[in-house]
Structures are given as structure tokens and as C-alpha cells.
Design a protein around this motif. Structure first.
Motif, PDB file in Angstrom:
ATOM      1  N   ALA A 105      -6.085   2.085   5.101  1.00  0.00           N
ATOM      2  CA  ALA A 105      -6.255   1.568   3.544  1.00  0.00           C
ATOM      3  C   ALA A 105      -5.267   0.459   3.349  1.00  0.00           C
ATOM      4  N   ASP A 106      -4.800  -0.224   4.292  1.00  0.00           N
ATOM      5  CA  ASP A 106      -3.910  -1.290   3.928  1.00  0.00           C
ATOM      6  C   ASP A 106      -4.656  -2.592   4.163  1.00  0.00           C
ATOM      7  N   PRO A 107      -4.863  -3.567   3.072  1.00  0.00           N
ATOM      8  CA  PRO A 107      -5.774  -4.602   3.032  1.00  0.00           C
ATOM      9  C   PRO A 107      -5.231  -5.711   4.232  1.00  0.00           C
ATOM     10  N   GLU A 114      -4.196  16.761  -1.146  1.00  0.00           N
ATOM     11  CA  GLU A 114      -4.923  15.680  -1.886  1.00  0.00           C
ATOM     12  C   GLU A 114      -3.908  14.470  -1.820  1.00  0.00           C
ATOM     13  N   ARG A 115      -4.274  13.350  -1.214  1.00  0.00           N
ATOM     14  CA  ARG A 115      -3.457  12.128  -0.937  1.00  0.00           C
ATOM     15  C   ARG A 115      -4.322  10.917  -1.372  1.00  0.00           C
ATOM     16  N   VAL A 116      -3.472  10.173  -2.343  1.00  0.00           N
ATOM     17  CA  VAL A 116      -3.996   8.799  -2.804  1.00  0.00           C
ATOM     18  C   VAL A 116      -3.260   7.770  -2.132  1.00  0.00           C
ATOM     19  N   TRP A 117      -4.012   7.002  -1.406  1.00  0.00           N
ATOM     20  CA  TRP A 117      -3.506   5.625  -0.983  1.00  0.00           C
ATOM     21  C   TRP A 117      -3.780   4.539  -1.877  1.00  0.00           C
ATOM     22  N   ARG A 118      -2.645   4.102  -2.535  1.00  0.00           N
ATOM     23  CA  ARG A 118      -2.814   2.891  -3.601  1.00  0.00           C
ATOM     24  C   ARG A 118      -2.967   1.397  -2.988  1.00  0.00           C
ATOM     25  N   VAL A 119      -4.147   0.794  -3.125  1.00  0.00           N
ATOM     26  CA  VAL A 119      -4.130  -0.314  -2.661  1.00  0.00           C
ATOM     27  C   VAL A 119      -3.675  -1.303  -3.708  1.00  0.00           C
ATOM     28  N   PRO A 120      -2.719  -2.120  -3.411  1.00  0.00           N
ATOM     29  CA  PRO A 120      -2.007  -3.077  -4.474  1.00  0.00           C
ATOM     30  C   PRO A 120      -2.851  -4.183  -4.340  1.00  0.00           C
ATOM     31  N   ARG A 121      -2.365  -4.902  -5.568  1.00  0.00           N
ATOM     32  CA  ARG A 121      -2.696  -6.379  -5.834  1.00  0.00           C
ATOM     33  C   ARG A 121      -1.421  -7.033  -5.883  1.00  0.00           C
ATOM     34  N   MET A 148       0.917  -1.107  -0.100  1.00  0.00           N
ATOM     35  CA  MET A 148       0.041   0.068   0.060  1.00  0.00           C
ATOM     36  C   MET A 148       1.031   1.329  -0.086  1.00  0.00           C
ATOM     37  N   THR A 149       0.620   2.047  -0.843  1.00  0.00           N
ATOM     38  CA  THR A 149       1.559   3.314  -1.105  1.00  0.00           C
ATOM     39  C   THR A 149       0.356   4.522  -1.155  1.00  0.00           C
ATOM     40  N   HIS A 150       0.989   5.602  -0.813  1.00  0.00           N
ATOM     41  CA  HIS A 150       0.383   6.826  -1.116  1.00  0.00           C
ATOM     42  C   HIS A 150       1.245   7.910  -1.720  1.00  0.00           C
ATOM     43  N   GLU A 151       0.479   8.973  -2.451  1.00  0.00           N
ATOM     44  CA  GLU A 151       1.048  10.075  -2.994  1.00  0.00           C
ATOM     45  C   GLU A 151       0.241  11.288  -3.031  1.00  0.00           C
ATOM     46  N   ASN A 152       0.863  12.593  -3.040  1.00  0.00           N
ATOM     47  CA  ASN A 152       0.224  13.789  -3.034  1.00  0.00           C
ATOM     48  C   ASN A 152      -0.005  13.978  -4.571  1.00  0.00           C
ATOM     49  N   THR A 153      -1.222  14.218  -5.173  1.00  0.00           N
ATOM     50  CA  THR A 153      -1.723  14.240  -6.302  1.00  0.00           C
ATOM     51  C   THR A 153      -1.572  15.883  -6.829  1.00  0.00           C
ATOM     52  N   ALA A 154      -1.887  16.582  -5.711  1.00  0.00           N
ATOM     53  CA  ALA A 154      -1.832  18.132  -6.163  1.00  0.00           C
ATOM     54  C   ALA A 154      -1.468  18.904  -4.802  1.00  0.00           C
ATOM     55  N   ALA A 155      -0.350  19.409  -5.059  1.00  0.00           N
ATOM     56  CA  ALA A 155       0.202  20.277  -3.719  1.00  0.00           C
ATOM     57  C   ALA A 155      -0.701  21.297  -3.200  1.00  0.00           C
ATOM     58  N   SER A 156      -1.585  21.895  -4.230  1.00  0.00           N
ATOM     59  CA  SER A 156      -2.333  23.095  -3.805  1.00  0.00           C
ATOM     60  C   SER A 156      -3.698  22.498  -3.438  1.00  0.00           C
ATOM     61  N   ALA A 157      -4.146  21.413  -3.877  1.00  0.00           N
ATOM     62  CA  ALA A 157      -5.406  20.891  -3.497  1.00  0.00           C
ATOM     63  C   ALA A 157      -5.610  20.885  -1.811  1.00  0.00           C
ATOM     64  N   GLY A 158      -6.839  21.750  -1.507  1.00  0.00           N
ATOM     65  CA  GLY A 158      -7.276  21.891  -0.082  1.00  0.00           C
ATOM     66  C   GLY A 158      -6.509  22.725   0.582  1.00  0.00           C
ATOM     67  N   ALA A 170      -9.614  15.162   2.156  1.00  0.00           N
ATOM     68  CA  ALA A 170      -8.420  15.069   1.299  1.00  0.00           C
ATOM     69  C   ALA A 170      -7.965  13.787   0.881  1.00  0.00           C
ATOM     70  N   GLN A 171      -8.168  12.623   1.616  1.00  0.00           N
ATOM     71  CA  GLN A 171      -7.817  11.386   1.527  1.00  0.00           C
ATOM     72  C   GLN A 171      -8.629  10.347   0.524  1.00  0.00           C
ATOM     73  N   TYR A 172      -7.721   9.828  -0.294  1.00  0.00           N
ATOM     74  CA  TYR A 172      -8.468   8.832  -1.145  1.00  0.00           C
ATOM     75  C   TYR A 172      -7.906   7.489  -1.326  1.00  0.00           C
ATOM     76  N   THR A 173      -8.442   6.492  -1.590  1.00  0.00           N
ATOM     77  CA  THR A 173      -7.914   5.240  -2.350  1.00  0.00           C
ATOM     78  C   THR A 173      -8.017   4.980  -3.710  1.00  0.00           C
ATOM     79  N   GLU A 174      -7.244   4.211  -4.169  1.00  0.00           N
ATOM     80  CA  GLU A 174      -7.180   3.879  -5.709  1.00  0.00           C
ATOM     81  C   GLU A 174      -6.701   2.482  -5.718  1.00  0.00           C
ATOM     82  N   ARG A 175      -7.504   1.682  -6.401  1.00  0.00           N
ATOM     83  CA  ARG A 175      -7.247   0.405  -7.008  1.00  0.00           C
ATOM     84  C   ARG A 175      -7.858  -0.076  -8.434  1.00  0.00           C
TER      85      ARG A 175
END
Length: 645
Positions: free
Chosen positions: A192-194, A222-229, A1-11, A32-37
Motif C-alpha cells: 500500500a506504500d506508494p 477490517e483494516r484500512v491502509w490509508r494512502v497519503p498525499r 501510509m497509515t492503517h487502522e482497524n475500522t471494525a474490531a468485529s469485522a471478519g 479484510a484489507q482495504y486502501t483508502e485515498r
């Protein structure tokens, strides 16, 4: 599980507005927190449930009202009536969302906070994410003790919120404003960690909630916490393929991880190619449609005869996303083949090493796809005789189900299984049927014909009475177009009907089916089997000898539901029940169907008996015949228990 800032100015707060209280900063951060899979993005914290008291009203409460109200608010708010129920609603929401989106729950310090403990345990046991934000005692200790402060003579820093530590996957107490930054980041990581997910608690001292601080703008990006496979390790995958190819009577056990990973299509493809039969746990039911030729129904103590017969003869058990609870393994007595081996495909290393199995640590969908591809390339399939044997078993069990569902008479009062049969005839593939406790989980696991992956919603990791009604609200919030059914007995209903008021307030068209059988039916039966003679399990007046064997109590649960705002439909016969269920399904408001079931000893048909054992210890010595006979039966079963290594 990883995360990233997708827009430094978001929020980013406007000039001069980044000096915020801790509570205001937390609300802005959560928004401003999101997951993505698989390219699909979800709000990680979609909304917040809350009941306010002196420990959070001027902190989180003030921050929520300041951030906006209604569905377009930064963090939409839901008003609850019971703290435990709010957690149940949030957990059901997360389950319906495949753990990619969750909800927060805020309470005051004191009873509100400790009321969270049962819900937190349920979330963590079932590995479902929920964020708990209880108020806490003053960090600055302006007076000792303050209202609702627990004084511990040997530890001045203990508060009642410490009761949440053992039932939380992550716990932190935010003693200073700047401590919120690392605490909030760790909270999101776990949610966000499975593998790690469950209840996450951030205890918020009431003075700290209201304290202002100059926050770095990056905290609100805004941060996106990527849920891996994660894919299986090649060496482990090759060993798994060899184990399957060597098996003559393999059996797949599909657990809740199949649903969380959305691995149903991969499971069906593997079963189609190989002919390996698939049994399901309570959490895994619906992984295959009930009419798939490889689907053999529930496994274990509440399982079907065909699934349990296959389990006893299996030479390889392939567990996919399962924890191997005692109900699944029949308390260690089910898998009886002397040389049986286990192959455990799961994202959790902890579970992968259970039962002495071969660990195949991977996302369920990624692992099934890889395993299926290699087995198809090798041309592996079970032999025709094995397919024919379990196909015949499926047909026999279908006749058992038909008999249990069919009414003896349209005009007669229905049995519990006939209530399920009537519901089965009314629901569609998109409906969600919710249950957690009592005798219904056993009947449903054996008999319910799941038609879609999320139709069958059983909370049986913690089997918590009172879960069903708030869970229906959570599911409805997550899937507003799905008809939702909460199935409850009278015992469960009386535990927690409070969120009916919430459903009415919010206009959520949930359906509650109350089965009135005048007591704790499940424990009554278990009590009888274990020599306790149904002691203390009936809802009746006391008889002359002091026992609860008098007349049934004159309790009208239908009237109670109506008083809380529900539309109530009473059914006194099977025909009336069918009509009431159809009316409820079409209703646009919260609706209750009330039916008094026929629980008499001669009522037929009833649910089939358990097809496998469950270990409930029986008194080793007793002066009563019932307990002595039960102990003899207990020792007979216990002697067959195995520890698989």
C-alpha cells in the motif's frame, strides 16, 4: 501510509472457528484489507490467481475452495496457465487501479515458484504492487531432500524461492504459524506504500500452510491502509518556484507517477497557466491529451522531434513522477544546454535526487497543485516566442504522424505504422492499448495520440515480451467496460499466448492484434545499426551457408489463436484491417485480428527514425566493415554524454 482497524468485529470467526490453518487464516486476513485515498476505498487484495501443485494444493488451494467460489467469495479465484503470465495479469490490474488495489498469485514450490521471478522483476521495476504466495520446502524437514528441493551444500535453509529476494520489495518465509501475523502486516504495508511498493513475496512452506493455530480475532479485523498525499516542504517548494521563475525555456517531463497520483488535471492546470510544454515518458504518456496545446509527445530515444529539440535547449527540466531511465535521457546525451538544471517532483526521495536536481518530495498531484498555485500568484508564464516555437514543432510532428498512419492504398498490405493508424481510427477515448516489447513501443511512443489518461498502457520499465496478452486480462478485470487491445508481434506472441485460454474460459472480451513480420523486428534493426548484421533475428529456414536467411517459416499464428478458442479475423489489406478492427471492438468474446505487415525495405510510409541516441555498446574491434562503421558512429554519440551533478 497509515492503517487502522475500522471494525474490531469485522471478519470475526464464529465461536470455535478461529482455529484455522495458516492458509485459511491468510485468506481470511487478505479479504479484510482495504486502501483508502481521497475518501475512495478499494480492496487491497481483490482476488487471487493460482496454479496448484503439491506445494500449495492442500494449503492455499484448500483454503480458497473452503472460503467460497465465484465473484462473491471472500477472495475470488482466477485460474491461470503460466505463473509468469499470472503475475503480468495482476500487475496490469494494479496499474489500471492506480496501485490502490492489487491481486495475489499462488504457486507450488519448484518450477512454479521460479516462474514467478520474471513477473516479480517487472512489478518491482515498474513499482506496481503484486502479492506472491509461492509454496516452499518443508519447514520441519521430514526428509531431505523432498521433491523439487534445491540442496545447497553450504546453506541448509536455502530454497528456490530465494531467487525472488532481489526482485521483491519485501520478502519473508513463514516458518511458523505465528510468524504469519507480522509477515502479513509488513506485506500489506509495503503493497500500500506508494514509495515502497512492488512485488511482495511470502514464501509458505507446504507443511506450515496446512498447520492449525489459534489466531487472535484482531488479526481478521477490517483494516484500512490509508494512502497519503504528502505535500511539499515549504522551503523546498519556495526554492522550486524560484528555479521555475528564473527559467526561460523550461520543460516538464511527465512520468508514470502522474498517472498513479491521478494528477492529470493538476498538470493541465499548471501548463495552461504557465505555457510550459509537457513531454512524456512511456509510463507517463496520456498525462495530457494529445491535443492539449502544451503536449509535445514522447521524450528521449523513442520521442518526438519537437520534444527532443525542446529537451536539448531546456534550461530547466521539471521531472514529475519520473525515474529518468536511459531512454528518457537518451543515455545522458539529450539535455545539452550547458547550464541546464533539474527540478524533481516525486514522492520517492530516491528519484528526487537524480540528475543532480532540486528535490521536491511530494505526491505528484499535491506538488503540482502547490507549485501551480504559487506560479500563478507570481504571474509566471513562458514568453510568446517560446510557445510559438513549440506550437510549430507540434504541427510539424502531426504531419509526420499523419504520413506514417495514412495507407498508400486501401488494397495494399499495411506497414506496422499503418496498422496503428487503422487502430487509431477505430478506438474511442475509453479504449486501452497495451504493449511492452519489440519495435511497437518506439512507434507508439512517437506516434500514438493518447486521448485519455489510461488509454496508453506500455510496460517499458522491464519491456517484457509476453506481457501484453495477460496484461489485457488484468486490465479487463479492473475495467470491465473498457475495450482492451493487446498489440503483439509474432516474436512476442510465441513467448506467451497461454492466457488466451484463460480469457476464453472467463469470457473476457480482450482483443489481440498479431502483427506478423517473421522475426524480431526491433532487435533486427538494432542489430543492423550496431554491426551485428541482423544475426539470429529472423524466423526463417537455414540457407545453404547455415544462416537463417531462407524462406519464412510456415507458421500460422492465426490458426494457433483459433485453436486456443479465440474468434480470428484475418486481414490481408488496409481496408480489411479497418473492418476487422471495428468488428473486434464490437465483439463480446475474445477476438484476434491477424495481419501480415509489409516490412519490405521499400515499404512506405514507415516510422520516423529515432530522434535521440540510445547507448548499446558496439564491438571496439572487428574484422567486418559493418561493425567498424557502427563503432565510429557509437564513439561520435558517446562523446556527447554528460553526467548531470
Amino acid at each position: 501510509m497509515t492503517h487502522e482497524n475500522t471494525a474490531a468485529s469485522a471478519g470475526r470467526p464464529q465461536d470455535g472457528a478461529h482455529r484455522l490453518t495458516v492458509a485459511q487464516a491468510l485468506v481470511r486476513f487478505l479479504a479484510a484489507q482495504y486502501t483508502e485515498r481521497d475518501g475512495r476505498r478499494e480492496r487491497l487484495i481483490e482476488s487471487c490467481w493460482g496454479i496448484f501443485g503439491h506445494g500449495n494444493v492442500a494449503g492455499i488451494g484448500q483454503a480458497l475452495v473452503e472460503s467460497g467460489q465465484g465473484p462473491d467469495a471472500a477472495l475470488p479465484f482466477h485460474q491461470g496457465r503460466n505463473e509468469q503470465a499470472m503475475v503480468h495479469a495482476a500487475v496490469a490490474y494494479a496499474r489500471q487501479k492506480d496501485r490502490l488495489s492489487a491481486q495475489a498469485v499462488t504457486t507450488s514450490i519448484g518450477p512454479g515458484a521460479t516462474n514467478l521471478v520474471t513477473g516479480a522483476a517487472l512489478a518491482t521495476v515498474n513499482r506496481l504492487p503484486v502479492l506472491l504466495l509461492p509454496g516452499d520446502a518443508f519447514a520441519t524437514r521430514p526428509a531431505d531432500p523432498v521433491l523439487q528441493q534445491l540442496e545447497h551444500p553450504g546453506a541448509g535453509d536455502v530454497s528456490v524461492n530465494d531467487a525472488l529476494r532481489p526482485v521483491s520489495r519485501y520478502f519473508d518465509r513463514v516458518h511458523r504459524p505465528e510468524a504469519l501475523v507480522p509477515a502479513a502486516m509488513q506485506a500489506m504495508r509495503v503493497l500500500a506504500d506508494p514509495v515502497e511498493t512492488g512485488a511482495v513475496t511470502l514464501a509458505l512452506p507446504q507443511d506450515v500452510q496446512a498447520e492449525a493455530f489459534d489466531w487472535p480475532e484482531a488479526f481478521f479485523a477490517e483494516r484500512v491502509w490509508r494512502v497519503p498525499r504528502p505535500a511539499p516542504e515549504p522551503g523546498a517548494l519556495a526554492e522550486a518556484v524560484r528555479a521555475v521563475r528564473a527559467a526561460r525555456r523550461p520543460l516538464i517531463i511527465a512520468g508514470g507517477g502522474v498517472h498513479h497520483s491521478r494528477a492529470g488535471a493538476a498538470l493541465a492546470a499548471l501548463a495552461d497557466a504557465t505555457g510550459i510544454p509537457v513531454a512524456t515518458t512511456q509510463a507517463g504518456k496520456g498525462a495530457l491529451r494529445h491535443d492539449h496545446p502544451c503536449e509535445v509527445g514522447g521524450i528521449g530515444h523513442t520521442g518526438t522531434a519537437v520534444a527532443d529539440d525542446l529537451a536539448r535547449r531546456a534550461d530547466l527540466v521539471i521531472g514529475v513522477g519520473t525515474r529518468y531511465t536511459d531512454f528518457t535521457t537518451a543515455s545522458g546525451t539529450l539535455f545539452a544546454e550547458p547550464g541546464v538544471r533539474f527540478l524533481n517532483l516525486t514522492i520517492s526521495p530516491f528519484d528526487a535526487h537524480k540528475m543532480g536536481g532540486l528535490p521536491l518530495v511530494a505526491d505528484a498531484r499535491a506538488g503540482l497543485e502547490a507549485l501551480g498555485e504559487m506560479l500563478r500568484a507570481a504571474g509566471y508564464a513562458v514568453d510568446a516566442a517560446y510557445r510559438e516555437a513549440y506550437a510549430e514543432g507540434r504541427l510539424r510532428w502531426a504531419r509526420v504522424t499523419d504520413a506514417a498512419f495514412a495507407p498508400a492504398s486501401e488494397a495494399a498490405r499495411p506497414t506496422q505504422t499503418q496498422v496503428l493508424g487503422a487502430l487509431d481510427a477505430v478506438v474511442g477515448d475509453e479504449d486501452v492499448v497495451i504493449n511492452a516489447a519489440g519495435s511497437l513501443p518506439g512507434d507508439l511512443h512517437k506516434l500514438w495520440r493518447a486521448r485519455s489518461p489510461r488509454q496508453y498502457h506500455l510496460e517499458y520499465g522491464y519491456s517484457c515480451m509476453g506481457y501484453e496478452i495477460p496484461a489485457a486480462i488484468g486490465v479487463r478485470l479492473a475495467a470491465p467496460d473498457r475495450p482492451v487491445w493487446a498489440l503483439v508481434g509474432d516474436g512476442t506472441y510465441l513467448m506467451m499466448p497461454t492466457e488466451i485460454v484463460t480469457a476464453v474460459q472467463e469470457g473476457l472480451a480482450i482483443n489481440v492484434v498479431i502483427l506478423q513480420n517473421h522475426g524480431y523486428a526491433s532487435i533486427g534493426g538494432l542489430s543492423e545499426e550496431t554491426g551485428a548484421e541482423r544475426f539470429g533475428t529472423a524466423y526463417r529456414y537455414r540457407a545453404a551457408d547455415g544462416s537463417y536467411t531462407g524462406e519464412p517459416l510456415p507458421v500460422d499464428l492465426a490458426a494457433n489463436a483459433a485453436s486456443l478458442g479465440m474468434e480470428v479475423l484475418r486481414a490481408e489489406s488496409y481496408a480489411q484491417l479497418r473492418a476487422a478492427l471495428a468488428t473486434a471492438r464490437a465483439s463480446t468474446r475474445p477476438t484476434c485480428v491477424y495481419v501480415e505487415t509489409d516490412a519490405s525495405s521499400g515499404a512506405a510510409p514507415t516510422a520516423p527514425a529515432a530522434q535521440a541516441w540510445w547507448d548499446v555498446p558496439v564491438a571496439e574491434t572487428s574484422t567486418r566493415d559493418a561493425a567498424r562503421k557502427a563503432r565510429e558512429e557509437y564513439e561520435r554519440h558517446a562523446a556527447t554524454r554528460r553526467r548531470h551533478l
